[in-house]
Motif scaffolding. Sequence first.
Motif, PDB file in Angstrom:
ATOM      1  N   VAL A   3       6.782 -25.515   0.980  1.00 49.48           N
ATOM      2  CA  VAL A   3       5.619 -24.630   1.071  1.00 49.48           C
ATOM      3  C   VAL A   3       5.961 -23.242   0.553  1.00 49.48           C
ATOM      4  O   VAL A   3       5.204 -22.644  -0.232  1.00 49.48           O
ATOM      5  CB  VAL A   3       5.106 -24.559   2.517  1.00 49.48           C
ATOM      6  CG1 VAL A   3       3.988 -23.518   2.639  1.00 49.48           C
ATOM      7  CG2 VAL A   3       4.603 -25.922   2.978  1.00 49.48           C
ATOM      8  N   VAL A   4       7.101 -22.690   0.993  1.00 45.04           N
ATOM      9  CA  VAL A   4       7.496 -21.345   0.583  1.00 45.04           C
ATOM     10  C   VAL A   4       7.658 -21.255  -0.935  1.00 45.04           C
ATOM     11  O   VAL A   4       7.254 -20.266  -1.561  1.00 45.04           O
ATOM     12  CB  VAL A   4       8.810 -20.938   1.290  1.00 45.04           C
ATOM     13  CG1 VAL A   4       9.387 -19.665   0.682  1.00 45.04           C
ATOM     14  CG2 VAL A   4       8.567 -20.735   2.782  1.00 45.04           C
ATOM     15  N   ALA A   5       8.225 -22.292  -1.554  1.00 44.19           N
ATOM     16  CA  ALA A   5       8.455 -22.258  -2.998  1.00 44.19           C
ATOM     17  C   ALA A   5       7.198 -22.574  -3.795  1.00 44.19           C
ATOM     18  O   ALA A   5       6.936 -21.956  -4.829  1.00 44.19           O
ATOM     19  CB  ALA A   5       9.570 -23.246  -3.366  1.00 44.19           C
ATOM     20  N   ALA A   6       6.406 -23.543  -3.326  1.00 46.08           N
ATOM     21  CA  ALA A   6       5.280 -24.026  -4.128  1.00 46.08           C
ATOM     22  C   ALA A   6       4.039 -23.150  -4.015  1.00 46.08           C
ATOM     23  O   ALA A   6       3.264 -23.045  -4.984  1.00 46.08           O
ATOM     24  CB  ALA A   6       4.931 -25.460  -3.724  1.00 46.08           C
ATOM     25  N   LEU A   7       3.801 -22.541  -2.851  1.00 51.81           N
ATOM     26  CA  LEU A   7       2.552 -21.810  -2.642  1.00 51.81           C
ATOM     27  C   LEU A   7       2.339 -20.683  -3.657  1.00 51.81           C
ATOM     28  O   LEU A   7       1.292 -20.639  -4.321  1.00 51.81           O
ATOM     29  CB  LEU A   7       2.498 -21.276  -1.213  1.00 51.81           C
ATOM     30  CG  LEU A   7       1.195 -20.581  -0.805  1.00 51.81           C
ATOM     31  CD1 LEU A   7       0.013 -21.533  -0.945  1.00 51.81           C
ATOM     32  CD2 LEU A   7       1.295 -20.062   0.630  1.00 51.81           C
ATOM     33  N   PRO A   8       3.287 -19.748  -3.829  1.00 51.25           N
ATOM     34  CA  PRO A   8       3.026 -18.670  -4.803  1.00 51.25           C
ATOM     35  C   PRO A   8       2.921 -19.177  -6.233  1.00 51.25           C
ATOM     36  O   PRO A   8       2.102 -18.682  -7.016  1.00 51.25           O
ATOM     37  CB  PRO A   8       4.238 -17.737  -4.626  1.00 51.25           C
ATOM     38  CG  PRO A   8       5.310 -18.597  -4.068  1.00 51.25           C
ATOM     39  CD  PRO A   8       4.607 -19.596  -3.197  1.00 51.25           C
TER      40      PRO A   8
END
Length: 408
Positions: free
Chosen positions: A338-343
């Motif tokens: 989530v942390v890597a893919a969201l932005p």
Amino acid sequence: MITVLGMLHRGRSRAERVRARLVAAGAAVATFLVCTAVGMADFQDEDGSLTGLGLALLAVPVAGLVHQANRLASATRERRLAALRLAGATPGNVRRLGALEGGLLALAGSLTGGALYVVTHLGGPLPQIPVVVALVTLGGVLSGARAGRHVVTSPLGVTRRARVRGPRVLDLVLFAAGVGLLVVGLSVKGRFPVVGKYGTVTAMAAGLVLLLIGATLATTWLIRAYARRAGRRARSPETLLAARLVEADPRAWARALSVVSLTVFFGAGAGAQQAAVGYSQGHALVDVALLLALATSSIALVVHQAEELIDHRRSFAALAAAGVPERALGGVLVRQAVVAALPVCVVAAVSGVAVVVLPLVSVYRVESLPWALTRAVLMAGAGVLAAVVVALAARPLLRGALRSGTRT
């Protein structure tokens, strides 16, 4: 070199043979898709151009999957080369073997893909086949050589190294050039001077390559910045650990998510175009290509997840030995995704809409914006969901990493 490569092939494990077949099959599929996309330049209408774009788009995640497979295979292959280092082989010799192996697999696969194109497109254009075969083979050579750069083989064993680079202006230039070529290819269509109808496919293919490279490099610091922010605001140990792991190696995540972000970008852009001109058969094919591209890039994410677990198996095993439940470590994998893919997915979706709307801002209908924005949100959500599903599917890999980490 050929003799040594033959020795390596005889000593391969079943998993290595599967990865070799995956590389060859990926090269075959990429060759077939690119040849067909170039052949679609014969069609001057909008549907023909969109069909070529959809097929070219499918070739990109396949190429990404092939490179990820080469990276994963490099460590296991070079463990068997440690004995050669005792005999005096240099790290350069080892990387040349990787390049040779990657090139031969790509050549075999591309010849198969070219033959399949000839059989299925009798009477169609054929001059592009040697060029595409040569480019795919060259890509296999470069992928095999680059895949070994992060692995150092010494007489005492194999270690993996990560090289983190800072952001460069060139990264943004490559991204902008890729977007520009895609816009030109879709706008000018068959009216290119000299090259005519082939200019559209050439411009779009070059734009895809530049866009993929530029997006991969430019999103490194975006991922790191968001990971730092998530780490500062973390309210659980799992989120904090996930954010710190992503922050420590954002380039690897940027590389793994590059094809996902490209798929989200094109999906959002296609939605903005559909809202303006209406839905057509060409748009339907592009949508199918986007779904298949997302599925293929998800497989590449699985390979990345396996590679990361190999790198961090001792750290995860130490946490498990200290009493951290396996379920909590699985939650770390999901939060990492989530942390890597969201932005990355949010920026890709916004960029996809902007590329279509901004050049047509004076004529783009306001009533078309709701569907364009809805499509962008759906594509961004699909990209993040794909990363989360991969993280959930990687839990068996986590258990295997914990067992191997305990034994080492």
